[in-house]
Motif scaffolding. Sequence first.
Motif, PDB file in Angstrom:
ATOM      1  N   LEU A  38      32.721  44.213  47.052  1.00 45.34           N
ATOM      2  CA  LEU A  38      32.258  45.961  47.032  1.00 45.34           C
ATOM      3  C   LEU A  38      32.829  46.982  46.300  1.00 45.34           C
ATOM      4  O   LEU A  38      32.676  47.196  45.398  1.00 45.34           O
ATOM      5  CB  LEU A  38      31.435  46.156  48.253  1.00 45.34           C
ATOM      6  CG  LEU A  38      30.130  46.947  47.984  1.00 45.34           C
ATOM      7  CD1 LEU A  38      29.257  46.134  47.423  1.00 45.34           C
ATOM      8  CD2 LEU A  38      29.653  47.336  49.100  1.00 45.34           C
ATOM      9  N   THR A  39      34.316  46.538  46.377  1.00 47.46           N
ATOM     10  CA  THR A  39      34.612  48.051  46.168  1.00 47.46           C
ATOM     11  C   THR A  39      35.385  47.513  44.529  1.00 47.46           C
ATOM     12  O   THR A  39      35.292  48.202  43.613  1.00 47.46           O
ATOM     13  CB  THR A  39      36.385  47.572  46.737  1.00 47.46           C
ATOM     14  OG1 THR A  39      36.553  47.754  48.260  1.00 47.46           O
ATOM     15  CG2 THR A  39      37.555  49.462  46.897  1.00 47.46           C
ATOM     16  N   PHE A  40      35.763  46.508  44.465  1.00 46.61           N
ATOM     17  CA  PHE A  40      36.295  45.784  42.876  1.00 46.61           C
ATOM     18  C   PHE A  40      34.782  46.259  41.902  1.00 46.61           C
ATOM     19  O   PHE A  40      34.801  46.740  41.208  1.00 46.61           O
ATOM     20  CB  PHE A  40      36.177  44.303  43.230  1.00 46.61           C
ATOM     21  CG  PHE A  40      37.164  43.792  41.501  1.00 46.61           C
ATOM     22  CD1 PHE A  40      38.194  44.371  41.307  1.00 46.61           C
ATOM     23  CD2 PHE A  40      36.048  43.190  40.661  1.00 46.61           C
ATOM     24  CE1 PHE A  40      38.372  43.768  40.291  1.00 46.61           C
ATOM     25  CE2 PHE A  40      36.309  42.791  40.216  1.00 46.61           C
ATOM     26  CZ  PHE A  40      37.358  42.899  39.419  1.00 46.61           C
ATOM     27  N   MET A  41      33.381  45.652  42.436  1.00 45.86           N
ATOM     28  CA  MET A  41      32.374  46.674  41.677  1.00 45.86           C
ATOM     29  C   MET A  41      32.339  47.627  41.356  1.00 45.86           C
ATOM     30  O   MET A  41      32.275  47.933  40.133  1.00 45.86           O
ATOM     31  CB  MET A  41      30.956  45.011  42.621  1.00 45.86           C
ATOM     32  CG  MET A  41      31.623  44.274  42.402  1.00 45.86           C
ATOM     33  SD  MET A  41      29.463  43.513  43.123  1.00 45.86           S
ATOM     34  CE  MET A  41      29.345  42.621  43.086  1.00 45.86           C
ATOM     35  N   HIS A  42      32.973  48.576  42.263  1.00 46.69           N
ATOM     36  CA  HIS A  42      32.779  49.842  42.602  1.00 46.69           C
ATOM     37  C   HIS A  42      33.764  50.375  41.314  1.00 46.69           C
ATOM     38  O   HIS A  42      33.118  51.086  40.414  1.00 46.69           O
ATOM     39  CB  HIS A  42      32.691  50.211  43.851  1.00 46.69           C
ATOM     40  CG  HIS A  42      33.372  51.942  44.060  1.00 46.69           C
ATOM     41  ND1 HIS A  42      34.050  52.529  44.433  1.00 46.69           N
ATOM     42  CD2 HIS A  42      32.056  52.770  43.899  1.00 46.69           C
ATOM     43  CE1 HIS A  42      34.034  53.566  43.716  1.00 46.69           C
ATOM     44  NE2 HIS A  42      32.454  54.544  44.055  1.00 46.69           N
ATOM     45  N   HIS A  43      34.285  49.677  42.023  1.00 44.32           N
ATOM     46  CA  HIS A  43      35.816  50.081  40.504  1.00 44.32           C
ATOM     47  C   HIS A  43      34.787  50.243  38.999  1.00 44.32           C
ATOM     48  O   HIS A  43      35.344  50.630  38.389  1.00 44.32           O
ATOM     49  CB  HIS A  43      37.099  49.669  40.249  1.00 44.32           C
ATOM     50  CG  HIS A  43      38.110  49.985  41.853  1.00 44.32           C
ATOM     51  ND1 HIS A  43      38.021  51.457  41.618  1.00 44.32           N
ATOM     52  CD2 HIS A  43      38.584  49.526  43.159  1.00 44.32           C
ATOM     53  CE1 HIS A  43      39.333  51.580  42.832  1.00 44.32           C
ATOM     54  NE2 HIS A  43      38.902  50.460  43.216  1.00 44.32           N
ATOM     55  N   ILE A  44      34.695  48.958  38.933  1.00 44.30           N
ATOM     56  CA  ILE A  44      33.861  49.020  37.623  1.00 44.30           C
ATOM     57  C   ILE A  44      32.241  49.544  37.295  1.00 44.30           C
ATOM     58  O   ILE A  44      32.750  50.063  36.356  1.00 44.30           O
ATOM     59  CB  ILE A  44      33.612  47.138  37.500  1.00 44.30           C
ATOM     60  CG1 ILE A  44      34.403  46.238  37.963  1.00 44.30           C
ATOM     61  CG2 ILE A  44      32.671  46.602  35.733  1.00 44.30           C
ATOM     62  CD1 ILE A  44      33.831  44.431  37.752  1.00 44.30           C
ATOM     63  N   ALA A  45      32.338  49.790  38.080  1.00 39.81           N
ATOM     64  CA  ALA A  45      30.530  50.935  38.170  1.00 39.81           C
ATOM     65  C   ALA A  45      30.500  51.878  37.622  1.00 39.81           C
ATOM     66  O   ALA A  45      30.409  52.727  37.170  1.00 39.81           O
ATOM     67  CB  ALA A  45      29.500  50.832  39.097  1.00 39.81           C
ATOM     68  N   GLU A  46      31.997  52.819  38.523  1.00 39.08           N
ATOM     69  CA  GLU A  46      33.293  54.119  38.020  1.00 39.08           C
ATOM     70  C   GLU A  46      33.116  54.391  36.556  1.00 39.08           C
ATOM     71  O   GLU A  46      32.672  55.474  35.860  1.00 39.08           O
ATOM     72  CB  GLU A  46      34.003  54.099  38.775  1.00 39.08           C
ATOM     73  CG  GLU A  46      33.978  54.881  41.091  1.00 39.08           C
ATOM     74  CD  GLU A  46      35.135  55.282  40.611  1.00 39.08           C
ATOM     75  OE1 GLU A  46      34.688  55.719  41.793  1.00 39.08           O
ATOM     76  OE2 GLU A  46      35.663  54.573  40.637  1.00 39.08           O
ATOM     77  N   THR A  47      33.469  53.257  35.969  1.00 42.90           N
ATOM     78  CA  THR A  47      33.702  53.786  34.176  1.00 42.90           C
ATOM     79  C   THR A  47      32.669  53.528  33.882  1.00 42.90           C
ATOM     80  O   THR A  47      31.985  54.499  32.683  1.00 42.90           O
ATOM     81  CB  THR A  47      34.297  52.500  33.868  1.00 42.90           C
ATOM     82  OG1 THR A  47      34.081  51.397  33.838  1.00 42.90           O
ATOM     83  CG2 THR A  47      35.943  52.253  34.371  1.00 42.90           C
ATOM     84  N   HIS A  48      31.042  53.267  34.155  1.00 44.70           N
ATOM     85  CA  HIS A  48      29.178  53.882  33.617  1.00 44.70           C
ATOM     86  C   HIS A  48      28.792  54.568  34.078  1.00 44.70           C
ATOM     87  O   HIS A  48      29.031  55.002  35.631  1.00 44.70           O
ATOM     88  CB  HIS A  48      29.294  52.129  33.569  1.00 44.70           C
ATOM     89  CG  HIS A  48      29.871  51.281  32.916  1.00 44.70           C
ATOM     90  ND1 HIS A  48      29.711  51.101  31.231  1.00 44.70           N
ATOM     91  CD2 HIS A  48      30.318  50.711  33.521  1.00 44.70           C
ATOM     92  CE1 HIS A  48      29.698  50.009  31.221  1.00 44.70           C
ATOM     93  NE2 HIS A  48      30.255  49.445  32.039  1.00 44.70           N
ATOM     94  N   GLU A  49      28.201  55.676  33.712  1.00 44.16           N
ATOM     95  CA  GLU A  49      27.328  56.824  33.106  1.00 44.16           C
ATOM     96  C   GLU A  49      26.698  56.166  34.653  1.00 44.16           C
ATOM     97  O   GLU A  49      26.297  56.389  35.622  1.00 44.16           O
ATOM     98  CB  GLU A  49      27.220  57.463  32.454  1.00 44.16           C
ATOM     99  CG  GLU A  49      28.154  58.547  32.071  1.00 44.16           C
ATOM    100  CD  GLU A  49      27.670  58.772  30.806  1.00 44.16           C
ATOM    101  OE1 GLU A  49      26.371  59.682  30.602  1.00 44.16           O
ATOM    102  OE2 GLU A  49      28.346  60.164  30.304  1.00 44.16           O
ATOM    103  N   ASP A  50      26.068  55.251  34.104  1.00 48.23           N
ATOM    104  CA  ASP A  50      24.706  54.600  34.889  1.00 48.23           C
ATOM    105  C   ASP A  50      25.478  53.824  35.596  1.00 48.23           C
ATOM    106  O   ASP A  50      25.823  52.366  35.399  1.00 48.23           O
ATOM    107  CB  ASP A  50      23.648  53.603  33.818  1.00 48.23           C
ATOM    108  CG  ASP A  50      22.571  52.962  35.051  1.00 48.23           C
ATOM    109  OD1 ASP A  50      22.665  53.590  35.816  1.00 48.23           O
ATOM    110  OD2 ASP A  50      21.696  51.829  34.286  1.00 48.23           O
TER     111      ASP A  50
END
Lengths: 386, 375
Positions: free
Chosen positions: B304-316
């Motif tokens: 989950l944390t790993f995904m969060h890091h990826i998602a953070e780079t996008h606005e959406d």
Amino acid sequence: MSSAQIEIQLIASVVAVACAIPGTFLVLRKMAMISDAISHSILPGIVVGFFITQDLNSPLLILLAAFTGIITVVLVEYIQKTGLVKEDTAIGLVFPALFSIGVILIAKNANDVHLDVDAVLLGELAFAPFDRLLIAGTDVGPKSLWVVGTILLITITLLILFFKELKVSTFDKGLAASLGFSPAIIHYGLMSVSSVTTVGAFDAVGAILVVALMIAPAATAYLLTTDLKKMLTLAIGFGIFSAILGYWMAHWLDASIAGSITTVLGLVFLLVYLFAPSKGIIAVMYREKQQRTEVSLLTFLLHLKNHDEIEERHVNHLNEHINWQKVRSKTVLDLAQKNNLIHIENKVVSLTKKGDEFTSKAIDYIITNEDAQIEDMKDDFFLFRG
Amino acid sequence: MDITEYIKLVFTDYTLRTITLGTAILGAVTGMLGSFAVLRKQSLLGDAISHAALPGIAIAFLITGAKDSNTLLIGAMVSGLIGTFWIRGIVTKTHLKSDTALGLILSLFFGFGMLLLTFIQKQPNANQAGLDKYLFGQAATLVESDVWLMAIVTGICLLVMLTFWKEFKILLFDADYTKTLGFNTKFIDILITSFIVLAIVLGLQTVGVVLMSAMLLAPAAAARQWTNSLSVMVLLAAIFGAFSGVFGTAISASQNNLSTGPVIVLVAAVFVVISFLFSPSRGLLFKQVRFIKNRRDLQLHKTLTFMHHIAETHEDISHPHAIKLLNNFQGYTKTTLQKLVDKDYVELHGNMWSLTKTGFETAANLYTKQSTEDE
């Protein structure tokens, strides 16, 4: 002395030596009770071995029994590691359970053979010379002498080979590990030797005497020395001495040889326990008494230093105010006077110059609590010595 | 023999009733007192005492010349107490450790007892037969008066325990504090020890020397796993002990050639094994389950944390990403992904995943929580 008598004494002595060596290390490693555990829990191993071979003299019995002994150690350690109970409880849980299994197996299946529980536990040294070892038809001596002798030879070889490793790992496990010899291997090696010795010896002398021969000589020796080599030698000496004296006591009383050897071991321990020069009970009590007097003396001197009033320094005051009994106050006064720490005039006590100096130093020591201070005091005054 | 028949027999058959009652009472009292021994780290004291009692039995017989069980018990009690206090003397006055002291007294006293027994056997007195039943115990020799004696002792023991409950309890957990509170610790100590010796001596005749120590330990060790409260532990140990006695007697009575003592000990051992495995808070099974669950949670959170890091780079935050992206990440497995979907943290669309709003928030909180914990 008949040849049977000589043989019995020889067997008993060899067993004593074979037990004293691992016993010394067990006592030093605080694992003395494991020998008691092993001596009981090998029972199922013997019984199962007997079921397989149907022969009480088969070497498989000894192997299986020794193996059960090691299983006991492993089980005890496993239970200890779970942390569910304290260390000693683990021993107390494992061996009665294994022993029970052994007793039940005997009762269910082997009731009609010679294998019965008291023979296993108590042994009968008197019969040992009748069980001869025959090689190609010639009689080469009692079988148990050969069995225990072989075990003793192996034990001594291992002891000489691994003396340094044993010594280091006994006193400092961490150091042993960092020097590159695994404490675990030494530990299990020692356990295997103890297990094999127990098994080899109990057939001749019974389980209880094995435990006594492992622990008692080592414990007695430990009261006399802290040097490992001396302790081993003393333990072996006590073992042989008790074995031979015990045999003659049994002969005289017409009673169990194992029982009287144990009793002699007990008497030897009792003597040393009472009279050992620095660690015996009498020495310890004498030292404690002396320390108490010294503390009283110091309290008294401090009291004198703190009080200038005449009535506080009156001899009778010792009994009333400090609440010491007559004997004690007299001892303290005499001691102080003998060392020129106080002088008494008209029943009023005052510090001499020496006494004053001593008390000041003592206060210094009490306040700073540094060892260096007391070292000086030891030089200056006879007190606090030893 | 089925169970109802057996129960009927327990009530009608004198011997069976006596033995069942006797072993039950014995189990209860040893369990009760054993709790104190176990908590005081005196587990092996029972073993030492039961061996140390032997010379007392022999000497009592030598003096009185009669096989009256009460006299023998007093002899056993006296030598048991001498042994116990000698052990204590060795431990406090010398540098020998308690295990050496225990082993020493155990073997020396027992050996001396053996010497006396063989000496007695040579005496021209036909009365001595059966003295060695104390070595291995024979429940079958129990008679009604023995059971009464056990019941009375248990009663006294219970009474004393209730009276001094507070003192016993505080001595167990903080001996020094007890002393500063002004309690006479020596007296309480001697009281507990004497009762432990008494209980052991009572049991010698029933289960014998070797197995008596197990009776003292096993019920208490089993009870310890289920509770952290002393009173509950004592109660449970008494119950376990009593049941070991009853079940052990029943099993040994149902078959030929099955001595009662060892069976009772094995039943008690079964209680211990069950408690070690299945107790909810300390048991090995649940410990393992908790361990596995924690590891799974950790994996889940890592993903989950790993995904969060990826998602953070996008606005959406719900911007879909290819599953391939996760392939380089170690915590990722098909099952963890599926778990995250089940928890509604992640949405899967074919080969693409995207974080949901709850997923993003949980992950963000996870992260802050971790970092605050780090500080």
